[in-house]
Each structure stands twice: as C-alpha cells, then as structure tokens.
Design an enzyme around this catalytic site. Structure first.
Site, PDB file in Angstrom:
ATOM      1  CD  GLU A 141      -1.622   1.997   1.973  1.00  0.00           C
ATOM      2  OE1 GLU A 141      -1.312   3.102   1.194  1.00  0.00           O
ATOM      3  OE2 GLU A 141      -1.673   2.310   2.991  1.00  0.00           O
TER       4      GLU A 141
ATOM      5  CD  GLU B 109       3.090   9.907  -1.257  1.00  0.00           C
ATOM      6  OE1 GLU B 109       4.101   9.635  -1.268  1.00  0.00           O
ATOM      7  OE2 GLU B 109       0.849   9.537  -0.663  1.00  0.00           O
TER       8      GLU B 109
END
Ligand code: NDP
Length: 498
Positions: free
Chosen positions: A271, A402
C-alpha cells in the site's frame, strides 16, 4: 492561524511507559536487541527526546522469524479453533478499549497529531479493526467444486489456509491504525507475524504488544521488532523463511521490498503513495465541498497516502473554492498535538519538515503562488503552514510528486472530459473524490477514475469492511474487508476419487 500552548497533564501510565526503555517482543518475551543497541524517538512538537527503544536488526529479525515459525507449526496456535481465535481478537479489542487514553496520548506524543484526532479517529478505528476481523476468524471458508473429468467420479473442495509466517512493515503516519490493519486480518486467518513499526513511531505498537500478551495470544504468534528500514526492514523483506510480506510506505521503498522478496518468492502486498485528485464540479454543494476539500488535504497534517493533494475546481467556482479552502486553513489552531484545543499539529520529523519545505521552494521557483501558507513555522517543533498553491502547471514537481504534507495544488478546469484526463495523469492511483449534486455524473466519474477508492461528496471515509488499496504505482492488493483475508490465505484444492 492561531497557536495553542495550554499545559497538559499526561495519563500516569503514559508517563511510566515513557520512563522505561522499551524492549522488543520476540517469542512471548520482552528482550533487548542482540547488539544491545537502542535508539531515541522524539516528540515532533518540541524536537525533544521522548523514549528509548531497543534497536532491532537482522539478528533480531532472524530470532523473531524463528519464533513465528515455531508458533505457526507447533504449540497451541495451529490447533486453536477459529472460535478461540475470534475470542482472542475480541478480548484484545476490549483491552485496547480499556487503555484507549494511553494509546491516544502516546500516539500524539510520538507522531505529533492532535490528541483530539487520536481520540476520535486513530484509537477507535484500530479497536474496530480487531472487532471486525474477530468475526472473520470463524468465516474463512472453502467451496465444493463440481468436477467434469472423464476419468471417473470425484469429490473436490477447496480449503483456505493461513499463508504462514508474515512480515509486516508499517509507516509512521497512522502507527496504531496501520498496526491494526496488518495484524487483525493476519491473525484472523491464522498466520503468525513479525511486525516492524516505523523508527519514528514505535510506541503504540509496543503498547499493543503488551495487550496482545495479556489477551493470551500464544508466545511467538505476534513478534514486534522496532528498528530501521535499511537494517531490520530489509532483513524482514529478504528473509528466506518469511512466507509473505505486507508493506505500507513510499512507492520507492515498495519497489525495494519487491526486489528483496524475490529470493524465496514470498507473497507481497503493498500500500504505497498517492497524488489523489479531488474534483469540485460547478454544481457541487460548496458548503460541504469546501470544508471537505480542506480536510482532504490538511487532515493529519497532510501526511495521508490518500491526501487530496491535487484540487481541481470548475472555473466557474474556482475562486470561491480556493478562497474557502484558504479560509479553512487560516482557522486552524496550530500547536502541540497534546493540547486538546490544537487541530493542526507538527509533521512527524525534521526530515519530513525539510522535505515539505523543499517542495514549497521548488513550487515557488517554478512559478506557483501561495494563497495561504507557504512557509515553515519557526521554533523547535516541526511545524509548517497549511498551504494552498495556485498558478501551478501539470509538469511541476509539486503537482506530480507526493509531498506528504499540508500542501495542496489547485487547478481550474472547464470541460468534464478534460478533467478525467487531468485526474488520471499520475503514476499513482490510490484515491480520488468528486463533489457534485448530479448523481449520474458522480457515478460516471467513479467509473472513469483510475483509483482504488472514489469518494462522492465526502473524503477519507474508511470502514473495516470496505476494501482499500491502489491502482498503478499505489500498490498491490487490497486491505480490509474479505479482500484482506485473501491476502493472508492460500487456497488448497482437494480432489478425491469416489
Ligand atoms: P518509508 O517508505 O521509508 O517507510 C515506511 C516503512 O518502511 C518504515 O517502517 C521504514 O522503516 C521501512 N523501510 C524503509 N526502508 C526500507 C527498506 N529498505 N526495506 C524495508 N523496509 C524499509 O517512508 P519514509 O518514512 O521515508 O517517508 C518518505 C515518504 O514516503 C513520505 O514523504 C511519503 O511520501 C511516503 N510515505 C507514504 C506512506 C503511505 O501511507 N503510503 C506512509 C509513509 C510515508 P524506518 O522508518 O523505521 O526506517
């Protein structure tokens, strides 16, 4: 933006927990590292040392994997009925409930997040995860399968069995929630575990370890080895006797995990990062879309893999949305998370603060303009202003990478077809959101967005029953729901000639 400073009395057990050097949990015993080394975790609100923790490395990981293997193959765990495992998981959730204030304060001191959110989000969600998966322990089923072979008559069925010894590596942004997402389904499925918490935030996992032993889980079923990624983490990912590795963290380290897993071809679930589009249409109810968009990026100081870090608003409402989100940012009470009136705390570490500031610099250099924020907040703690950047272009680093901080880039759009292209123009595919009153448009968008989660007129809604994970470079596999049981089980086909 106001600041908070009220003095706070800590729970007595928390003060005691922090006073003692914390050991690691291996084979049911609390032990020092083989090397004898320890490391300090710090309080990001002040930069001061918080606790001293045993520093595991490859030698400790090896001992923990051996303990997990013994517990998987011998002893009480493999002989326990599903109902007994169910009761253990439920008992753990009850114990967590009894210690919820300690968990909340420790999480806040270690990570920085406002204790207000630790109390209403992190701790209850972690407890609910164990409750939910306690129910699954008795429902891991196979199927019967009709066979059409010309060779005769057969009775065939499948068994769903635990995958074995599992290594789990978790990050620092939701330390207790991440531990619960990993441990609860693995234990419900009957696996044994070696868990490595992040070096910045090992404390709530260690408190959880104490309750796991108090609940009565057999020795070695859960082993917790704090330490660093390059040593303990890498040793766990590469260990030849680990059957599966489950990882949450950066996409960069996710790729290293995949490489490390090739030695014994252990199963891998990942994840990873995100750069999630949050799309506000002209017909959205702005009274919910504006605070929702602010919370999508600023919740947890923007340190969410799902953060709505690319805000797209239709050009007819763009100015209003941006002004509204900026106003929400100005309203934050910024301060130490342990102050109950704080609703925006520090980021987790100096490293993370520097990383966010370098993105702010890069944005400014490339021509972005901060409508609000844009700077770090001077002082000892790791504080940065909630920031809204406009005048951004699709190729800018702040739009593509990010940031993992309270920084949103805002871009106007015109044509609904064009917005799908913009939204999907990223290597990531973790989450997304659309705000509109048109239900048909909302569901058409949900079908077109290449992301593991699409929120409609809401953001960051999680439930233990709702699968979560990423498309593209945001990961492999789904956590939560029955999907996580699949992550931790193997299917065996049994075929008998009649
Ligand atoms: P990492 O991906 O480095 O950390 C996540 C976990 O992986 C930690 O437990 C870490 O250990 C461990 N780890 C690090 N290197 C290795 C390795 N070689 N082998 C095995 N395990 C390893 O994230 P960072 O803390 O460095 O944060 C950097 C960026 O990652 C953030 O800015 C953000 O963009 C992203 N991130 C994404 C998260 C998500 O939820 N998707 C969560 C956290 C970060 P340790 O920290 O103890 O050294």
């Amino acid at each position: 933006m106001a600041t908070t400073t009220a003095p706070v009395q800590l729970d007595r057990n928390v003060t005691e927990f922090l006073r003692q050097p914390r050991k690691m949990l291996i084979g049911g015993k609390w032990v020092d590292a083989v090397s004898g080394k320890t490391f300090e975790t710090c309080n990001p609100a002040t930069g001061d040392a918080l606790a001293r923790v045993a520093e595991g490395d490859a030698a400790d990981i090896d001992l923990a994997v051996k303990a997990a293997r013994r517990a998987f193959e011998d002893g009480p765990w493999p002989n326990m009925s599903p109902a007994e495992r169910c009761r253990l998981l439920w008992k753990l959730s009850d114990l967590m409930d009894q210690h919820k204030e300690e968990f909340a304060e420790l999480e806040t001191l270690d990570n920085g997040k406002p204790v207000f959110f630790s109390r209403i989000v992190d701790v209850p969600q972690a407890i609910e995860m164990f409750r939910y998966y306690s129910g699954w322990a008795t429902k891991v089923e196979g199927t019967t399968v009709p066979i059409s072979s010309p060779l005769g008559k057969f009775f065939a069925y499948t068994l769903r069995e635990p995958v074995g010894v599992v290594g789990q590596i978790i990050p620092w942004n939701f330390p207790l929630i991440m531990a619960s997402w990993k441990l609860a389904p693995a234990l419900a499925a009957g696996c044994t575990v070696v868990l490595k918490p992040a070096e910045q935030t090992p404390l709530t996992a260690l408190l959880l370890g104490e309750l796991i032993m108090e609940a009565g889980f057999p020795d070695g079923v859960v082993n917790i080895v704090p330490g660093f990624g390059e040593t303990a983490g890498a040793a766990l990912a590469g260990h030849p006797d680990v059957d599966k590795i489950a990882f949450t963290g950066s996409t960069e380290v996710g790729k290293l995990i995949v490489k490390a897993a090739t030695g014994n071809l252990k199963k891998v679930s990942l994840e990873l990062g995100g750069k999630s589009p949050n799309i506000v249409f002209a017909d959205a109810d702005l009274s919910t879309a504006i605070p929702g968009s602010a919370s999508a990026i600023f919740f947890n100081q923007g340190q969410c893999c799902t953060a709505g870090s690319r805000l797209f608003a239709h050009k007819s409402v763009f100015d209003k949305v941006i002004a509204g989100v900026a106003d929400e940012a100005r309203k934050f009470r910024i301060g130490p998370g342990i102050d109950p009136s704080t609703n925006q705390g520090p980021v987790v570490s100096k490293e993370q603060l520097d990383r966010i500031c370098s993105y702010l610099e890069s944005g400014k250099r490339e021509g972005a303009k901060a409508v609000v924020g844009g700077n770090k907040i001077l002082g000892n703690g790791y504080f940065v202003e909630p920031t809204v950047l406009v005048d951004v272009k699709p190729q800018m680093k702040v739009v593509r990478e990010e940031i993992f901080g309270p920084v949103v880039t805002a871009i106007p759009f015109d044509d609904p077809e064009e917005i799908v292209k913009f939204a999907n123009d990223t290597v990531y595919g973790l989450a997304s959101a659309v705000w509109t009153r048109d239900i048909s448009k909302a569901h058409k968008m949900a079908a077109k967005l290449r992301a593991g989660t699409v929120w409609i007129n809401c953001y960051n809604v999680f439930d233990p029953a709702l699968p979560f994970g990423g498309f593209k470079q945001s990961g492999w596999g789904r956590e939560m729901g029955y999907d996580a049981i699949e992550l931790y089980t193997e299917v065996k086909s049994v075929c008998a000639q009649l």
